[in-house]
Design an enzyme around this catalytic site. Structure first.
Site, PDB file in Angstrom:
ATOM      1  N   LYS A  92       0.862  -1.193   0.000  1.00  0.00           N
ATOM      2  CA  LYS A  92       0.000   0.000   0.000  1.00  0.00           C
ATOM      3  C   LYS A  92       0.884   1.223   0.000  1.00  0.00           C
ATOM      4  CE  LYS A  92      -4.396   1.180   0.185  1.00  0.00           C
ATOM      5  NZ  LYS A  92      -5.549   0.423  -0.333  1.00  0.00           N
TER       6      LYS A  92
HETATM    7  P1  NAD Z   1     -12.997   8.381  -3.286  1.00  0.00           P
HETATM    8  O1  NAD Z   1     -12.014   9.413  -2.905  1.00  0.00           O
HETATM    9  O2  NAD Z   1     -13.392   8.215  -4.713  1.00  0.00           O
HETATM   10  O3  NAD Z   1     -14.363   8.577  -2.473  1.00  0.00           O
HETATM   11  C1  NAD Z   1     -14.452   8.779  -1.108  1.00  0.00           C
HETATM   12  C2  NAD Z   1     -15.769   9.498  -0.858  1.00  0.00           C
HETATM   13  O4  NAD Z   1     -15.989   9.614   0.546  1.00  0.00           O
HETATM   14  C3  NAD Z   1     -15.791  10.913  -1.441  1.00  0.00           C
HETATM   15  O5  NAD Z   1     -17.010  11.123  -2.123  1.00  0.00           O
HETATM   16  C4  NAD Z   1     -15.679  11.782  -0.191  1.00  0.00           C
HETATM   17  O6  NAD Z   1     -16.288  13.065  -0.357  1.00  0.00           O
HETATM   18  C5  NAD Z   1     -16.388  10.944   0.838  1.00  0.00           C
HETATM   19  N1  NAD Z   1     -16.004  11.281   2.205  1.00  0.00           N
HETATM   20  C6  NAD Z   1     -14.809  11.692   2.672  1.00  0.00           C
HETATM   21  N2  NAD Z   1     -14.872  11.932   3.980  1.00  0.00           N
HETATM   22  C7  NAD Z   1     -16.123  11.646   4.379  1.00  0.00           C
HETATM   23  C8  NAD Z   1     -16.812  11.694   5.591  1.00  0.00           C
HETATM   24  N3  NAD Z   1     -16.212  12.074   6.716  1.00  0.00           N
HETATM   25  N4  NAD Z   1     -18.121  11.319   5.640  1.00  0.00           N
HETATM   26  C9  NAD Z   1     -18.745  10.931   4.493  1.00  0.00           C
HETATM   27  N5  NAD Z   1     -18.141  10.875   3.304  1.00  0.00           N
HETATM   28  C10 NAD Z   1     -16.861  11.229   3.237  1.00  0.00           C
HETATM   29  O7  NAD Z   1     -12.420   7.005  -2.679  1.00  0.00           O
HETATM   30  P2  NAD Z   1     -12.777   5.537  -3.100  1.00  0.00           P
HETATM   31  O8  NAD Z   1     -11.774   5.077  -4.089  1.00  0.00           O
HETATM   32  O9  NAD Z   1     -14.233   5.435  -3.388  1.00  0.00           O
HETATM   33  O10 NAD Z   1     -12.438   4.778  -1.735  1.00  0.00           O
HETATM   34  C11 NAD Z   1     -13.355   4.707  -0.647  1.00  0.00           C
HETATM   35  C12 NAD Z   1     -12.933   3.577   0.277  1.00  0.00           C
HETATM   36  O11 NAD Z   1     -12.902   2.355  -0.470  1.00  0.00           O
HETATM   37  C13 NAD Z   1     -11.559   3.709   0.906  1.00  0.00           C
HETATM   38  O12 NAD Z   1     -11.585   3.138   2.191  1.00  0.00           O
HETATM   39  C14 NAD Z   1     -10.678   2.864   0.000  1.00  0.00           C
HETATM   40  O13 NAD Z   1      -9.526   2.381   0.662  1.00  0.00           O
HETATM   41  C15 NAD Z   1     -11.632   1.746  -0.328  1.00  0.00           C
HETATM   42  N6  NAD Z   1     -11.293   1.009  -1.557  1.00  0.00           N
HETATM   43  C16 NAD Z   1     -11.218   1.628  -2.762  1.00  0.00           C
HETATM   44  C17 NAD Z   1     -10.930   0.881  -3.890  1.00  0.00           C
HETATM   45  C18 NAD Z   1     -10.896   1.485  -5.281  1.00  0.00           C
HETATM   46  O14 NAD Z   1     -10.774   0.721  -6.260  1.00  0.00           O
HETATM   47  N7  NAD Z   1     -11.023   2.778  -5.438  1.00  0.00           N
HETATM   48  C19 NAD Z   1     -10.686  -0.497  -3.785  1.00  0.00           C
HETATM   49  C20 NAD Z   1     -10.779  -1.096  -2.530  1.00  0.00           C
HETATM   50  C21 NAD Z   1     -11.104  -0.325  -1.426  1.00  0.00           C
END
Ligand code: NAD
Length: 461
Positions: A92
């Site tokens: 990571k």
């Molecule tokens: P992203 O940045 O696209 O989206 C995150 C969203 O959460 C945004 O819309 C943001 O405004 C919102 N957010 C931030 N703080 C917040 C709060 N306090 N309350 C409510 N909403 C809030 O990120 P993502 O890629 O969608 O990732 C989200 C989660 O999924 C993370 O934990 C990441 O590790 C996990 N994840 C992502 C992927 C991927 O392929 N992108 C894969 C596995 C896991």
């Protein structure tokens, strides 16, 4: 959580500790000249386990990034890859910055410099370490990273495989952007195919009409909520974002809310539903399925007792703390754990990496041949129909649907669906068959750790 699981396993002495620890973490500080002055950034790339290589894991851009977090997320990647049988170790990365504070060209300079620092030490490399998007990064950043690596390795024919999550026109694969949210949908669908598991959560019936609350309408949350509502008939009654939440018992239009956030930066002011300023309170709303898809630690000792959803799907990494996990287990809630629930991203990343190494798009060789064979059957059916006295007709759309050979997107979705089903079945089996395993998370850890241990046993240390 790891300790709870290994206590139920019979690992050789010392192997437990070897698997638990993070092999290495690299911290880098670098300067970039921005807005007339030098700004120093801190970044990390952590390698948890190299029982398989390359190691794999996203790069996160957020102010809260720190060594502990990166190491924990790297460990989770090890187990996630093992569980879905993606042939990678866990890694990571993260950069301490708020991407919203920078212009696009500034982010490009910062990303390229970070990529340079990591690539220089083989911490970005097609056969050693392959990053992907995570919170705060997406296709754009992955594309810059791929280009930076290619500039530094001009004769590497496999350079594109140094990072996944690239846009399709820059070496990416169809269906990667939606993959994690799509995987969350497939995970929930598979859960609903297991009557004994539904019974444990006290859930009856199918997905149609089930109420959903989602936290974070970013990449993962948006796609999961969109597919669940548009394809499975779920009602998204709550959306929690940074600035607050929207609640509407009639169901919110996910696409419209996403567009609103895109234009206004938050959910406040959206025409439908009630706006709740303290968004985290909406996690406690009455609903069938709660999908935290934003940050870690949002369900903790402070609010776990108030969570009413019988099914919690960890679309984000680590949204439920260890303490909250215990409270929820005692209450009888079922948690589909992050290690499995959000593994769709790394699964499709695996497909993208394979595509990059094979230098050919999935489906290119077989599609027309498949169509030609289907055409033979359709022609024969039509001949039989014409010759029959009864005279029967093919169902409208049958020909169109059956004749169409699978393209890359169909194949990616098929591979992802198969992966999510198979991994769930392995976990569910352990959960249902072992009396000492009382939750899906522990079951997932058992399946995953066993695979890592088997790899170590086979190859030695
Ligand atoms: P992203 O940045 O696209 O989206 C995150 C969203 O959460 C945004 O819309 C943001 O405004 C919102 N957010 C931030 N703080 C917040 C709060 N306090 N309350 C409510 N909403 C809030 O990120 P993502 O890629 O969608 O990732 C989200 C989660 O999924 C993370 O934990 C990441 O590790 C996990 N994840 C992502 C992927 C991927 O392929 N992108 C894969 C596995 C896991």
């Amino acid at each position: 959580m790891f300790n709870r699981a290994v206590a139920l396993m019979d690992l050789p002495p010392g192997l437990e500790e070897k698997i638990r620890v993070c092999n290495a973490t690299y911290t880098v500080r670098f300067g970039v000249r921005l807005r007339g002055q030098i700004q120093t950034f801190t970044g990390y790339r952590s390698v948890h386990s190299e029982h398989m290589e390359p190691v794999k894991g996203g790069i996160r851009y957020a102010l809260g990034v720190n060594q502990d977090e990166v190491e924990a997320l790297a460990a989770l990647m090890t187990y996630k890859c093992a569980l879905v049988e993606a042939p990678f170790g866990g890694s990571k990365g993260g950069l301490c910055l708020d991407p919203r504070q920078y212009e696009e060209y500034e982010l490009e300079m910062i990303t390229r410099r970070f990529a340079y620092e990591l690539a220089k030490r083989d911490l970005i490399h097609p056969s050693q370490n392959v990053p992907a998007p995570d919170m705060g990064t997406g296709e754009r950043e992955m594309s810059w990273i791929a280009d930076q690596y290619a500039r530094m390795n001009t004769t590497d024919i496999n350079a594109k495989a140094c990072v996944t999550g690239k846009p399709p026109h820059a070496g990416g694969i169809q269906g990667r952007t939606e993959a994690t949210g799509r995987g969350v949908q497939y995970a929930i669908q598979e859960f609903f195919r297991h009557p004994s598991d539904k019974k444990k959560a006290g859930i009856t019936g199918g997905l149609e009409g089930k109420t959903v609350v989602v936290q974070g309408l970013g990449n993962v949350g948006y796609h999961a909520a969109k597919f669940l509502s548009e394809e499975d008939g779920c009602k998204v009654i709550g959306i929690i974002e940074r600035d607050g939440a929207l609640v509407d018992p009639k169901g919110l239009n996910v696409e419209a809310v996403r567009n609103w956030i895109g234009k206004h930066g938050g959910v406040a002011g959206f025409a439908d539903g009630k706006f709740v300023e303290d968004g985290s309170k909406v996690l406690e709303e009455e609903c069938d399925i709660l999908v935290p898809a934003a940050l870690e630690g949002v369900i903790n000792m402070g609010n776990a007792a108030n969570i009413k959803a019988p099914l919690i799907v960890e679309a984000a990494n680590g949204p439920v703390t260890a303490g909250a996990d215990e409270i929820l287990r005692d209450k009888g809630a079922v948690i589909i754990p992050d290690m499995y629930a959000n593994a769709g991203g790394v699964t499709v990343s695996y497909f993208e990496w394979v595509k990059n190494l094979s230098h050919i798009r999935f489906g290119r060789m077989g599609r027309r041949q498949e169509e030609a064979r289907h055409q033979l059957i359709v022609d024969e059916l039509e001949r039989l129909s014409a010759a029959s006295e009864v005279g029967w007709e093919l169902t409208p759309n049958f020909k169109e649907k059956y004749l169409r050979g699978a393209g890359e997107l169909e194949l990616v979705r098929s591979g992802l669906d198969d992966t999510m089903r198979t991994a769930y079945q392995a976990c569910s089996k352990v959960w249902n068959e072992r009396d000492d395993v009382t939750d899906l998370r522990t079951a997932s850890y058992l399946v995953a750790i066993d695979k890592v241990a088997t790899a170590y046993r086979a190859k030695g240390l």
